[in-house]
Enzyme design. Structure first.
Site, PDB file in Angstrom:
ATOM      1  N   THR A  40       0.844  -1.202   0.000  1.00  0.00           N
ATOM      2  CA  THR A  40       0.000   0.000   0.000  1.00  0.00           C
ATOM      3  C   THR A  40       0.873   1.244   0.000  1.00  0.00           C
ATOM      4  O   THR A  40       2.092   1.182   0.174  1.00  0.00           O
ATOM      5  CB  THR A  40      -0.919   0.035   1.242  1.00  0.00           C
ATOM      6  OG1 THR A  40      -0.094  -0.021   2.417  1.00  0.00           O
ATOM      7  CG2 THR A  40      -1.909  -1.118   1.243  1.00  0.00           C
ATOM      8  N   PHE A  71       2.498   6.385  15.740  1.00  0.00           N
ATOM      9  CA  PHE A  71       1.283   6.882  16.371  1.00  0.00           C
ATOM     10  C   PHE A  71       1.672   8.099  17.194  1.00  0.00           C
ATOM     11  O   PHE A  71       2.841   8.281  17.525  1.00  0.00           O
ATOM     12  CB  PHE A  71       0.625   5.817  17.267  1.00  0.00           C
ATOM     13  CG  PHE A  71       1.498   5.342  18.387  1.00  0.00           C
ATOM     14  CD1 PHE A  71       1.496   5.979  19.618  1.00  0.00           C
ATOM     15  CD2 PHE A  71       2.335   4.251  18.210  1.00  0.00           C
ATOM     16  CE1 PHE A  71       2.311   5.541  20.654  1.00  0.00           C
ATOM     17  CE2 PHE A  71       3.161   3.812  19.242  1.00  0.00           C
ATOM     18  CZ  PHE A  71       3.145   4.455  20.456  1.00  0.00           C
ATOM     19  N   TYR A  95      11.423  14.608  10.355  1.00  0.00           N
ATOM     20  CA  TYR A  95      11.726  14.806  11.774  1.00  0.00           C
ATOM     21  C   TYR A  95      12.741  13.802  12.296  1.00  0.00           C
ATOM     22  O   TYR A  95      13.123  13.845  13.470  1.00  0.00           O
ATOM     23  CB  TYR A  95      10.465  14.829  12.639  1.00  0.00           C
ATOM     24  CG  TYR A  95       9.604  13.592  12.616  1.00  0.00           C
ATOM     25  CD1 TYR A  95       9.999  12.425  13.262  1.00  0.00           C
ATOM     26  CD2 TYR A  95       8.360  13.607  11.990  1.00  0.00           C
ATOM     27  CE1 TYR A  95       9.198  11.299  13.275  1.00  0.00           C
ATOM     28  CE2 TYR A  95       7.542  12.495  11.991  1.00  0.00           C
ATOM     29  CZ  TYR A  95       7.969  11.334  12.630  1.00  0.00           C
ATOM     30  OH  TYR A  95       7.171  10.219  12.629  1.00  0.00           O
ATOM     31  N   ARG A 103       9.878  -7.505  12.260  1.00  0.00           N
ATOM     32  CA  ARG A 103      10.295  -7.465  13.662  1.00  0.00           C
ATOM     33  C   ARG A 103      10.918  -8.783  14.108  1.00  0.00           C
ATOM     34  O   ARG A 103      11.554  -8.840  15.165  1.00  0.00           O
ATOM     35  CB  ARG A 103       9.098  -7.145  14.560  1.00  0.00           C
ATOM     36  CG  ARG A 103       8.570  -5.769  14.325  1.00  0.00           C
ATOM     37  CD  ARG A 103       7.196  -5.500  14.896  1.00  0.00           C
ATOM     38  NE  ARG A 103       6.773  -6.269  16.055  1.00  0.00           N
ATOM     39  CZ  ARG A 103       5.693  -5.982  16.768  1.00  0.00           C
ATOM     40  NH1 ARG A 103       4.969  -4.930  16.464  1.00  0.00           N
ATOM     41  NH2 ARG A 103       5.336  -6.711  17.775  1.00  0.00           N
ATOM     42  N   LYS A 145      13.766   6.341  13.366  1.00  0.00           N
ATOM     43  CA  LYS A 145      14.093   6.811  12.018  1.00  0.00           C
ATOM     44  C   LYS A 145      15.500   7.406  11.967  1.00  0.00           C
ATOM     45  O   LYS A 145      16.220   7.244  10.983  1.00  0.00           O
ATOM     46  CB  LYS A 145      13.074   7.849  11.567  1.00  0.00           C
ATOM     47  CG  LYS A 145      11.686   7.299  11.288  1.00  0.00           C
ATOM     48  CD  LYS A 145      11.669   6.457  10.045  1.00  0.00           C
ATOM     49  CE  LYS A 145      10.241   6.126   9.622  1.00  0.00           C
ATOM     50  NZ  LYS A 145      10.214   5.245   8.430  1.00  0.00           N
TER      51      LYS A 145
END
Length: 334
Positions: free
Chosen positions: A68, A148, A198, A118, A213
């Site tokens: 997606t 989130f 960020y 993971r 990140k």
């Protein structure tokens, strides 16, 4: 776990059965909002594939989170340019549907491989299947991610671990597993990671994602230095806000947040998946064979607009400038 069922900044809510797309996506319900600033007319998006047909002919591309969002867009672009693509995530049903859709569109085979990034054992099994089905990849795109929003004081150890396991550890597991096999086979490849703006600046309320990140970026720049001798390149794209359907309905039901975002973007509009896909295909192509260790921000100028201390002065009118200039000229002394 209740925290993980909260508002999401990715294009879906976190669930145990999905890989995630690391894009900040904005919309109103299930409809994409096409708000833009007046200057956007100077910067229309061009989503057609920019590279020459056959650029990736006889090459294999492995894309995590390819079912997606940005992953699907990058897979479509690579496939249209001749690559034999393998997409991976936890949700095999979504992957198979996407693989079939892209294959019908591009007339090139797209394979679906189930993978929980993971879990090192799941990664190893997925790469085994990749190698058995199509061989070692020429292109590896680490795109699976999750996010989130939450006040950091409410983060549980499990919440922290969920994001860092997907984003940082998952990227490391995929990269190290494939990289070791490439070294043994004396085969080169182009690696690309999708992070976020960020990752560079940090950001409150998404601290696990920002930290993970940033770690991904240092993983890539470190390996660019160390593994170039083995024929591997590593680059990173930091996407800004990307326009897609339905992705910000829980955070922006009225579209007001998108409007405020656009006001901070000098180009005057959100980005599109096709624009990211074009940069991704270039960085993974032979045209970019001298590009390694690069971290490229693609955000319409959002980062620099928000970072500059005096950038808010663009709101000052001509009359106000004239008044301030007069006051400045009349100032004496230091």
């Amino acid at each position: 776990m209740a925290l993980l069922r909260g508002l999401a900044l990715s294009n879906r809510v976190l669930t145990p059965n999905k890989c995630f797309i690391p894009a900040r996506l904005f919309g109103n319900g299930t409809n994409t909002l096409y708000q833009s600033g007046p200057q956007a007319r100077f910067f229309p998006p061009s989503e057609g594939v920019m590279l020459l047909p056959g650029t990736f002919k006889n090459k294999v591309a492995f894309i995590t989170g390819g079912g997606t969002g940005l992953g699907k867009a990058m897979t479509t672009a690579l496939s249209s340019l001749g690559a034999e693509c393998v997409i991976a995530s936890r949700n095999l049903d979504v992957l198979k549907k996407t693989a079939e859709e892209i294959s019908q569109q591009t007339k090139n085979k797209v394979h679906a491989v189930q993978c929980n990034v993971r879990d090192p054992a799941s990664v190893e099994a997925a790469v085994d299947q990749l190698v058995n089905d199509v061989g070692l990849p020429d292109v590896v795109i680490n795109n699976a991610a999750g996010n989130f929003i939450s006040p950091s004081e409410k983060l549980s150890p499990n919440a922290w671990r969920t994001i860092t396991d997907i984003v940082l550890n998952g990227t490391a597991y995929v990269t190290l597993d494939i990289g070791k096999r490439l070294i043994k086979a004396e085969k080169g490849a182009a690696f690309l990671a999708i992070t976020t703006v960020y990752a560079e600046s940090g950001s409150g309320f998404v601290v696990p994602s920002a930290a993970a990140k940033a770690g991904v970026e240092k993983l890539c720049t470190s390996l660019a230095a160390e593994w170039g001798r083995y024929g591997m390149r590593f680059n990173v794209i930091q996407p800004g806000p990307i326009k897609t359907k339905g992705a910000f309905s829980r955070l922006d039901p009225t579209g007001q947040f998108e409007k405020s975002l656009i006001e901070k973007i000098p180009v005057g509009r959100l980005g599109t998946p096709g624009e990211i896909a074009n940069l991704a295909t270039y960085l993974c192509s032979d045209y970019a064979s001298w590009v390694s260790g690069a971290i490229i921000r693609m955000d319409g100028g959002e980062y620099v607009s928000m970072a500059g201390e005096f950038n808010s002065l663009k709101e000052v009118t001509k009359e106000q400038w004239a008044m301030m200039e007069s006051m400045i000229r009349s100032t004496k002394g230091s």
